[in-house]
Scaffold this motif. Structure first.
Motif, mmCIF file in Angstrom:
data_model
loop_
_atom_site.group_PDB
_atom_site.id
_atom_site.type_symbol
_atom_site.label_atom_id
_atom_site.label_comp_id
_atom_site.label_asym_id
_atom_site.label_seq_id
_atom_site.Cartn_x
_atom_site.Cartn_y
_atom_site.Cartn_z
ATOM 1 N N PRO A 121 0.652 -1.225 -0.084
ATOM 2 C CA PRO A 121 0.136 -0.064 -0.032
ATOM 3 C C PRO A 121 1.001 1.366 -0.107
ATOM 4 O O PRO A 121 0.162 2.367 -0.160
ATOM 5 N N PHE A 122 2.089 1.237 0.066
ATOM 6 C CA PHE A 122 3.085 2.368 0.019
ATOM 7 C C PHE A 122 3.791 2.526 -1.414
ATOM 8 O O PHE A 122 4.205 1.796 -1.858
ATOM 9 N N THR A 123 3.642 3.781 -1.563
ATOM 10 C CA THR A 123 4.457 4.460 -2.692
ATOM 11 C C THR A 123 5.451 5.597 -2.302
ATOM 12 O O THR A 123 4.772 6.372 -1.311
ATOM 13 N N THR A 124 6.418 5.644 -2.723
ATOM 14 C CA THR A 124 7.472 6.768 -2.340
ATOM 15 C C THR A 124 7.972 7.003 -3.548
ATOM 16 O O THR A 124 8.242 6.529 -4.531
ATOM 17 N N LYS A 125 8.400 8.563 -3.426
ATOM 18 C CA LYS A 125 9.143 9.407 -4.697
ATOM 19 C C LYS A 125 10.295 10.090 -4.078
ATOM 20 O O LYS A 125 9.954 10.980 -3.138
ATOM 21 N N LEU A 126 11.225 10.122 -4.692
ATOM 22 C CA LEU A 126 12.411 11.136 -4.243
ATOM 23 C C LEU A 126 12.697 11.837 -5.442
ATOM 24 O O LEU A 126 12.875 11.334 -6.602
ATOM 25 N N PHE A 127 12.594 13.376 -5.246
ATOM 26 C CA PHE A 127 12.793 14.268 -6.247
ATOM 27 C C PHE A 127 14.187 14.902 -5.939
ATOM 28 O O PHE A 127 14.488 15.375 -4.818
ATOM 29 N N VAL A 128 14.996 15.287 -7.020
ATOM 30 C CA VAL A 128 16.294 16.184 -6.825
ATOM 31 C C VAL A 128 16.008 17.239 -8.019
ATOM 32 O O VAL A 128 15.887 17.171 -8.985
ATOM 33 N N ASN A 129 16.177 18.437 -7.371
ATOM 34 C CA ASN A 129 15.934 19.615 -8.212
ATOM 35 C C ASN A 129 17.362 20.421 -8.250
ATOM 36 O O ASN A 129 18.112 20.619 -7.234
ATOM 37 N N PHE A 130 17.822 20.985 -9.458
ATOM 38 C CA PHE A 130 18.968 21.532 -9.799
ATOM 39 C C PHE A 130 18.781 22.812 -10.489
ATOM 40 O O PHE A 130 17.962 22.770 -11.443
ATOM 41 N N VAL A 131 19.338 23.959 -10.366
ATOM 42 C CA VAL A 131 19.318 25.117 -10.720
ATOM 43 C C VAL A 131 20.892 25.742 -10.976
ATOM 44 O O VAL A 131 21.624 25.412 -9.936
#
Length: 117
Positions: A19-29
């Motif tokens: 039942p678990f969903t996970t998402k990791l985001f990395v943002n770069f400028v």
């Protein structure tokens, strides 16, 4: 200042287990040159991470109410990274950061729920 950066990227990686969903985001400028000051200022790049954890109740509970019900835990700027200092003239808002490239908010945690009808 006030212009779109030449390079802005967002990458993500996610997975689901039951039942678990996970998402990791990395943002770069990318870094840039601030031409609003004399002499011109070199501004460094900016990297932040975000995390989403989602729990879907319909995979655990068998009821009409549990169908399409989700609980979400979200963390913005996990590392509590401070945006690079930018010498912004007062006429452009001041503040010490470029609002087009970075956010002055540090780590921000939110919890939510959603239900589809």
């Amino acid at each position: 200042i006030g212009y779109t950066r030449r390079l802005r990227m967002r990458a993500d990686r996610g997975w689901s287990i039951g039942p678990f969903t996970t998402k990791l985001f990395v943002n770069f400028v990318n870094g840039y040159t601030n031409n609003e000051t004399t002499p011109a200022q070199s501004v460094g790049s900016y990297v932040t991470e975000e995390l989403d954890l989602v729990f879907s109740t319909d995979r655990v509970l068998q009821s009409a109410f549990a169908k399409d019900l989700t609980f979400t835990f979200h963390v913005t700027n996990i590392g509590n990274v401070t945006p690079p200092y930018v010498n912004v003239p007062i006429g452009n808002g001041g503040g010490g950061y470029d609002p087009n490239s970075a956010s002055p908010l540090g780590r921000f945690i939110s919890v939510g729920f959603g239900k589809k009808f």
